[in-house]
Design an enzyme around this catalytic site. Structure first.
Site, PDB file in Angstrom:
ATOM      1  N   HIS A  84       0.876  -1.171   0.000  1.00  0.00           N
ATOM      2  CA  HIS A  84       0.000   0.000   0.000  1.00  0.00           C
ATOM      3  C   HIS A  84       0.912   1.218   0.000  1.00  0.00           C
ATOM      4  O   HIS A  84       1.198   1.799   1.047  1.00  0.00           O
ATOM      5  CB  HIS A  84      -0.886   0.003   1.242  1.00  0.00           C
ATOM      6  CG  HIS A  84      -1.757  -1.205   1.372  1.00  0.00           C
ATOM      7  ND1 HIS A  84      -2.979  -1.313   0.750  1.00  0.00           N
ATOM      8  CD2 HIS A  84      -1.571  -2.378   2.022  1.00  0.00           C
ATOM      9  CE1 HIS A  84      -3.514  -2.491   1.026  1.00  0.00           C
ATOM     10  NE2 HIS A  84      -2.671  -3.162   1.793  1.00  0.00           N
ATOM     11  N   LYS A 203      -9.162  -6.125  -6.199  1.00  0.00           N
ATOM     12  CA  LYS A 203      -8.974  -6.597  -4.823  1.00  0.00           C
ATOM     13  C   LYS A 203     -10.300  -6.522  -4.095  1.00  0.00           C
ATOM     14  O   LYS A 203     -10.999  -5.514  -4.194  1.00  0.00           O
ATOM     15  CB  LYS A 203      -7.932  -5.699  -4.127  1.00  0.00           C
ATOM     16  CG  LYS A 203      -8.030  -5.620  -2.602  1.00  0.00           C
ATOM     17  CD  LYS A 203      -7.030  -6.519  -1.903  1.00  0.00           C
ATOM     18  CE  LYS A 203      -7.119  -6.496  -0.381  1.00  0.00           C
ATOM     19  NZ  LYS A 203      -6.406  -5.402   0.250  1.00  0.00           N
ATOM     20  N   HIS A 244      -8.548 -10.701  -0.070  1.00  0.00           N
ATOM     21  CA  HIS A 244      -8.093 -10.654   1.322  1.00  0.00           C
ATOM     22  C   HIS A 244      -8.910 -11.684   2.092  1.00  0.00           C
ATOM     23  O   HIS A 244     -10.139 -11.636   2.058  1.00  0.00           O
ATOM     24  CB  HIS A 244      -8.320  -9.232   1.858  1.00  0.00           C
ATOM     25  CG  HIS A 244      -8.460  -9.141   3.346  1.00  0.00           C
ATOM     26  ND1 HIS A 244      -7.499  -8.571   4.146  1.00  0.00           N
ATOM     27  CD2 HIS A 244      -9.454  -9.546   4.183  1.00  0.00           C
ATOM     28  CE1 HIS A 244      -7.894  -8.619   5.410  1.00  0.00           C
ATOM     29  NE2 HIS A 244      -9.073  -9.214   5.464  1.00  0.00           N
ATOM     30  N   ASP A 336       2.467  -6.558   2.657  1.00  0.00           N
ATOM     31  CA  ASP A 336       1.591  -5.565   3.292  1.00  0.00           C
ATOM     32  C   ASP A 336       2.367  -4.323   3.751  1.00  0.00           C
ATOM     33  O   ASP A 336       1.947  -3.627   4.691  1.00  0.00           O
ATOM     34  CB  ASP A 336       0.788  -6.165   4.457  1.00  0.00           C
ATOM     35  CG  ASP A 336      -0.674  -5.678   4.469  1.00  0.00           C
ATOM     36  OD1 ASP A 336      -1.003  -4.769   3.696  1.00  0.00           O
ATOM     37  OD2 ASP A 336      -1.462  -6.206   5.271  1.00  0.00           O
TER      38      ASP A 336
HETATM   39  N1  ARG Z   1      -4.039  -5.731   6.318  1.00  0.00           N
HETATM   40  C1  ARG Z   1      -4.162  -6.911   7.131  1.00  0.00           C
HETATM   41  C2  ARG Z   1      -5.432  -6.866   7.934  1.00  0.00           C
HETATM   42  O1  ARG Z   1      -5.787  -5.813   8.412  1.00  0.00           O
HETATM   43  C3  ARG Z   1      -2.994  -7.031   8.020  1.00  0.00           C
HETATM   44  C4  ARG Z   1      -2.855  -8.344   8.642  1.00  0.00           C
HETATM   45  C5  ARG Z   1      -1.515  -8.428   9.216  1.00  0.00           C
HETATM   46  N2  ARG Z   1      -1.306  -9.544  10.072  1.00  0.00           N
HETATM   47  C6  ARG Z   1      -0.768 -10.665   9.700  1.00  0.00           C
HETATM   48  N3  ARG Z   1      -0.470 -11.540  10.584  1.00  0.00           N
HETATM   49  N4  ARG Z   1      -0.520 -10.908   8.460  1.00  0.00           N
HETATM   50  O2  ARG Z   1      -6.074  -7.845   8.121  1.00  0.00           O
END
Ligand code: ARG
Length: 427
Positions: A84, A203, A244, A336
């Site tokens: 991002h 997405k 996601h 991320d």
């Molecule tokens: N953007 C993701 C969310 O808000 C971040 C998750 C991060 N945590 C992880 N263990 N990958 O869900």
């Protein structure tokens, strides 16, 4: 009809040997990411931004435009499939409310440069309000500001109150994010709208998330029919779909709907792994970011409930990553970044090795496999990024040690070449 001219053009375009060579990159150790083998003393011959052929260095033409990496390990520029760039990692939760898409685009200018200098010559940007990502991509493509090649999604699509929505304010403010759509028809028109305004990829959120208020990481978002409509619409327009998904029901629904990748995939189980293998779905598991969230979280404005959720997700996700690696499911590299500090994109490589990958597998996930998932090809079907081959962009990085022996060498700023141009000499 000017037939002779046409014939000449045809013969030129089908015979790369006659193509103009206007630049050379000398590579001491050239990594073939598909095999893990190094070829000694090679020369990449360039025509503008692209590689036309690769020959032994001794046969290379002597050109003023030569980048000499004959002492270095040379590999394709890295690819991060989940960033991002327009998000400031110090402005989470209620702090993000003060941000506008315009301000975010300006923030993204710096983030793009830092990311490129970290050796990431291509990124997939998954979710940006107000199409700030489209603006940034286009400014980079027009040469106005340095940055990686960007494939962008525009606003993330989700249901009302979903992970992509703005759930921070009470109803009197009527706050709703740009990607909200409910029901198959609205979802189809949202996909069309995103593409109209510049999205390369689609997405959506198939479950709740860690960082959003009042969403449950285990709860699915969208019905099977809604996901199917979204995927069909996107694929009809030639766009890949990234979902996601943390929880199992959402993961499985999204795989069955035919998405191209599951992002996070935290609670993936054996059955879902088998399903992903069968469908050819990629998993993009961000196994580093948990460390940042738990260490910096509160100072960065992350909501207490998000820290709570992260404690439930982080370690389990890493264990499941290991299972998925052992099962041989397709994996692409996504971090991320934006939730955490830009430019630290390479940190996840050693985490992936710690959790079950070989260094070569980790590198493949960030080059060839990411590029294959992106499916970004020229008219001959040649991948444009992710490997150093004739036809691909001359996007590469050079490091002083063998990354297959010491993957952490990639955490120090490498020398970076994008489209045949030296963009950073590293530290
Ligand atoms: N953007 C993701 C969310 O808000 C971040 C998750 C991060 N945590 C992880 N263990 N990958 O869900």
């Amino acid at each position: 009809m000017r037939l002779p001219g046409t014939l000449l053009l045809c013969s030129l375009s089908t015979a790369p040997a006659f193509a103009a060579v206007d630049g050379v990159v000398l590579a001491g150790y050239l990594l073939d990411v598909s095999t893990g083998n190094y070829q000694r003393d090679q020369a990449l011959l360039l025509d503008g931004e692209r590689i036309v052929s690769i020959v032994p260095a001794a046969q290379a033409p002597k050109l003023p435009n030569t980048i000499d990496l004959s002492d270095a390990y040379v590999l394709p520029g890295l690819i991060d499939m989940h960033v991002h760039l327009t998000s400031d990692p110090t402005k989470h939760g209620y702090r993000a409310l003060a941000e506008t898409p315009q301000r975010e685009a300006i923030f993204g200018v710096k983030a793009a440069e830092v990311t490129l200098k970290a050796g990431f010559t291509t990124v997939r940007n998954l979710g940006a309000g107000g199409f700030a990502d489209v603006a940034l991509r286009d400014a980079i493509n027009d040469g106005e500001t340095p940055g990686p090649r960007m494939r962008v999604s525009g606003p993330t699509i989700c249901m009302t109150g979903g992970h992509c929505d703005n759930n921070l304010l009470p109803h009197i403010y009527r706050a709703q994010s740009g990607g909200v759509a409910n029901g198959s028809d609205e979802i189809r028109s949202k996909v069309r709208e995103n593409i109209k305004y510049g999205a390369d990829v689609i997405k959506f959120t198939a479950t709740g998330g860690v960082m959003s208020k009042n969403t449950d990481v285990n709860a699915a978002q969208y019905s099977q029919a809604e996901m199917q409509a979204l995927v069909e619409e996107a694929h009809d327009r030639g766009r890949i779909v990234a979902a996601h998904a943390h929880g199992l029901i959402g993961i499985k629904r999204a795989i069955r709907a035919g998405v191209d990748s599951i992002e996070h995939a935290s609670f993936v189980d054996d059955e879902a792994i088998a399903l992903a293998k069968q469908q050819g779905t990629y998993l993009v598991m961000d196994v580093y970011v948990s460390d940042y969230i738990l260490a910096e979280g509160e100072a960065a404005g992350i909501l207490p409930e998000s820290l709570e959720k992260e404690r439930a997700v982080g370690q389990v996700q890493r264990q499941n990553f290991k299972k998925a690696v052992q099962a041989g499911v397709k994996m692409a590299y996504g971090t991320d970044a934006g939730v955490y500090t830009h430019g630290l994109n390479a940190r996840q490589l050693s985490y992936m090795v710690q959790w079950g990958m070989t260094p070569l597998q980790a590198l493949q996930s960030a080059t060839l496999h990411a590029a294959t998932l992106l499916n970004w090809r020229d008219h001959n079907g040649t991948l444009l990024v992710g490997q150093l081959k004739a036809g691909a962009y001359a996007d590469l990085i050079a490091v002083p040690q063998d990354p297959l022996t010491n993957i952490k060498v990639l955490e120090q700023a490498p020398l970076v070449v994008k489209g045949g141009q030296l963009v950073s000499t590293g530290e």
